[in-house]
Design an enzyme around this catalytic site. Sequence first.
Site, PDB file in Angstrom:
ATOM      1  N   GLU A   1       0.837  -1.213   0.000  1.00 12.53           N
ATOM      2  CA  GLU A   1       0.000   0.000   0.000  1.00 12.53           C
ATOM      3  C   GLU A   1       0.875   1.269   0.000  1.00 12.53           C
ATOM      4  O   GLU A   1       0.579   2.252   0.680  1.00 12.53           O
ATOM      5  CB  GLU A   1      -1.014  -0.045   1.151  1.00 12.53           C
TER       6      GLU A   1
HETATM    7  C1  LIG Z   1       2.601  -9.737   0.595  1.00 10.68           C
HETATM    8  C2  LIG Z   1       2.166  -8.691  -0.379  1.00 10.68           C
HETATM    9  C3  LIG Z   1       0.834  -8.358  -0.496  1.00 10.68           C
HETATM   10  C4  LIG Z   1       0.418  -7.412  -1.436  1.00 10.68           C
HETATM   11  N1  LIG Z   1      -0.916  -7.172  -1.604  1.00 10.68           N
HETATM   12  C5  LIG Z   1      -1.310  -6.397  -2.649  1.00 10.68           C
HETATM   13  C6  LIG Z   1      -2.707  -6.290  -2.988  1.00 10.68           C
HETATM   14  O1  LIG Z   1      -3.575  -6.860  -2.331  1.00 10.68           O
HETATM   15  N2  LIG Z   1      -3.042  -5.546  -4.068  1.00 10.68           N
HETATM   16  C7  LIG Z   1      -2.119  -4.896  -4.835  1.00 10.68           C
HETATM   17  O2  LIG Z   1      -2.507  -4.232  -5.794  1.00 10.68           O
HETATM   18  N3  LIG Z   1      -0.801  -4.972  -4.533  1.00 10.68           N
HETATM   19  C8  LIG Z   1      -0.368  -5.715  -3.481  1.00 10.68           C
HETATM   20  N4  LIG Z   1       0.968  -5.834  -3.189  1.00 10.68           N
HETATM   21  C9  LIG Z   1       1.940  -5.130  -4.022  1.00 10.68           C
HETATM   22  C10 LIG Z   1       2.632  -3.961  -3.304  1.00 10.68           C
HETATM   23  O3  LIG Z   1       1.701  -2.935  -3.083  1.00 10.68           O
HETATM   24  C11 LIG Z   1       3.843  -3.533  -4.138  1.00 10.68           C
HETATM   25  O4  LIG Z   1       4.812  -4.570  -4.009  1.00 10.68           O
HETATM   26  C12 LIG Z   1       4.413  -2.208  -3.684  1.00 10.68           C
HETATM   27  O5  LIG Z   1       3.529  -1.156  -3.998  1.00 10.68           O
HETATM   28  C13 LIG Z   1       5.777  -1.902  -4.310  1.00 10.68           C
HETATM   29  O6  LIG Z   1       5.755  -2.103  -5.689  1.00 10.68           O
HETATM   30  P1  LIG Z   1       6.894  -2.985  -6.395  1.00 10.68           P
HETATM   31  O7  LIG Z   1       6.988  -4.249  -5.631  1.00 10.68           O
HETATM   32  O8  LIG Z   1       6.649  -3.049  -7.827  1.00 10.68           O
HETATM   33  O9  LIG Z   1       8.240  -2.197  -6.096  1.00 10.68           O
HETATM   34  P2  LIG Z   1       8.862  -1.070  -7.045  1.00 10.68           P
HETATM   35  O10 LIG Z   1       7.846  -0.054  -7.367  1.00 10.68           O
HETATM   36  O11 LIG Z   1       9.577  -1.720  -8.156  1.00 10.68           O
HETATM   37  O12 LIG Z   1       9.939  -0.412  -6.048  1.00 10.68           O
HETATM   38  C14 LIG Z   1      11.209  -1.002  -5.798  1.00 10.68           C
HETATM   39  C15 LIG Z   1      11.962  -0.033  -4.875  1.00 10.68           C
HETATM   40  O13 LIG Z   1      12.130   1.233  -5.538  1.00 10.68           O
HETATM   41  C16 LIG Z   1      11.573   2.278  -4.735  1.00 10.68           C
HETATM   42  N5  LIG Z   1      10.984   3.301  -5.594  1.00 10.68           N
HETATM   43  C17 LIG Z   1      10.101   3.140  -6.620  1.00 10.68           C
HETATM   44  N6  LIG Z   1       9.779   4.339  -7.144  1.00 10.68           N
HETATM   45  C18 LIG Z   1      10.453   5.281  -6.423  1.00 10.68           C
HETATM   46  C19 LIG Z   1      10.528   6.702  -6.470  1.00 10.68           C
HETATM   47  N7  LIG Z   1       9.822   7.425  -7.342  1.00 10.68           N
HETATM   48  N8  LIG Z   1      11.321   7.329  -5.572  1.00 10.68           N
HETATM   49  C20 LIG Z   1      12.027   6.620  -4.646  1.00 10.68           C
HETATM   50  N9  LIG Z   1      11.996   5.271  -4.562  1.00 10.68           N
HETATM   51  C21 LIG Z   1      11.210   4.613  -5.434  1.00 10.68           C
HETATM   52  C22 LIG Z   1      10.507   1.571  -3.868  1.00 10.68           C
HETATM   53  O14 LIG Z   1      10.215   2.330  -2.710  1.00 10.68           O
HETATM   54  C23 LIG Z   1      11.195   0.252  -3.578  1.00 10.68           C
HETATM   55  O15 LIG Z   1      12.102   0.425  -2.528  1.00 10.68           O
HETATM   56  C24 LIG Z   1       1.397  -6.737  -2.223  1.00 10.68           C
HETATM   57  C25 LIG Z   1       2.745  -7.053  -2.080  1.00 10.68           C
HETATM   58  C26 LIG Z   1       3.139  -8.026  -1.188  1.00 10.68           C
HETATM   59  C27 LIG Z   1       4.599  -8.375  -1.115  1.00 10.68           C
END
Ligand SMILES: Cc1cc2nc3c(=O)[nH]c(=O)nc-3n(C[C@H](O)[C@H](O)[C@H](O)COP(=O)(O)OP(=O)(O)OC[C@H]3O[C@@H](n4cnc5c(N)ncnc54)[C@H](O)[C@@H]3O)c2cc1C
Length: 380
Positions: A363
């Site tokens: 989130e």
């Molecule tokens: C157990 C679990 C349950 C989940 N449940 C749901 C759900 O029910 N529904 C749903 O839709 N999603 C869900 N998610 C997904 C979750 O919301 C995402 O994993 C999260 O938003 C991060 O996205 P990403 O994994 O693609 O990381 P990325 O966006 O690829 O980020 C990787 C890293 O880069 C950093 N980063 C990215 N952009 C920037 C920026 N502009 N400035 C600085 N740093 C940045 C991030 O903070 C992170 O440290 C879930 C994830 C998990 C692991």
Amino acid sequence: MDFTLSEEQLMIQQAAKDFAQNELLPGVIERDETQKFPSELCRKMGELGFLGMMVNEQYGGSGLDTLSYVLAMEELSKVDASASVMVSVNNSLVCWGLENFGTEAQKQKYLTRLASGEIIGAFCLSEPEAGSDATSQKTTAIDKGDHYLLNGTKNWITNGGSAEVYLVIAQTHVEKGHKGINALIVEKDMKGFEIGPKENKLGIRGSDTHSLLFNDVKVPKENRIGEDGFGFKFAMKTLAGGRIGIAAQALGIAAGAYELALKYSKERKAFGTEISNHQAIAFKLADMHTKIQAARNLVYQAAFDKDTGKDYTLSGAMAKLYASEVAMETAIEAVQIHGGNGFVKEYHVERFMRDAKITQIYEGTSEIQKIVISRSILKD
Ligand SMILES: Cc1cc2nc3c(=O)[nH]c(=O)nc-3n(C[C@H](O)[C@H](O)[C@H](O)COP(=O)(O)OP(=O)(O)OC[C@H]3O[C@@H](n4cnc5c(N)ncnc54)[C@H](O)[C@@H]3O)c2cc1C
């Protein structure tokens, strides 16, 4: 700010505490080990009204305020963060989204069953290449007149295998960017909808996290939430409230780890005295206690802002950022205070340490919360 709890709020808090201690605690280690989703416990939480806490009673909910919801979330999370994330998604993302932006027909058909806990829901925004950058949606919902044709993949969806109703965000008009995104209600048995394998996770292992695949799924037009192109706004508005639930979850993880560490420190002896008599341990407990109280104040403030109709974007983001940091720090220190026993599953704190991490990721990661906070304070 006066956060004296009303009799009703105290009752809800006690009910959640009793449920957590009596029902969640007994099998929590086994569910963590086996990654077993607690469907029977989920049904019981529905019966107790924990799955539609803020939904109006006319739609089968409990008609409570956000503060009551965070009190319940804290108590459930003190014992089992896997159960509480299911509660959080159903309440904050699915029910709240439908109640506030759904049509009357959608509320009658879906919300009533979701709020009463008869079924549970999932919120599907993240994709393999669209997490923090949620505008990069690759899932498409092409307008075919009386229906949308849905194609794509969603990743890491909580309640993914156990939900009956899925709120799916997808791109309809690519050329319009985030203004061309829609939110659709998808039912589990719609043709072309497939549930992918369950994720094998570090923490919240009892929660049910799956990828979802949509292959030419026909979603009727009446299942669109809001106007054409409202989907991205829908997701952002819903997540702003969702963060308060996750902040409360983080608070509960921190408080649960702290309570165990406090108890242990008064029982375990080293060098002829209880370890709590060693200042190094006593000061850790002092820091934990102080930070948890500060996190609680932020979480209550965000809930208060939401309940009083104020903008809670900033307070919700601050609460989630800080409470999740406190959860992580506190859980690590709780393991340290337990020494070798902290590394062993029976003492629970290693699970808190693993579970805490996710509160800094889902989130909106901590980095994304800082973007929300800095934008908010710099905009004037
Ligand atoms: C157990 C679990 C349950 C989940 N449940 C749901 C759900 O029910 N529904 C749903 O839709 N999603 C869900 N998610 C997904 C979750 O919301 C995402 O994993 C999260 O938003 C991060 O996205 P990403 O994994 O693609 O990381 P990325 O966006 O690829 O980020 C990787 C890293 O880069 C950093 N980063 C990215 N952009 C920037 C920026 N502009 N400035 C600085 N740093 C940045 C991030 O903070 C992170 O440290 C879930 C994830 C998990 C692991």
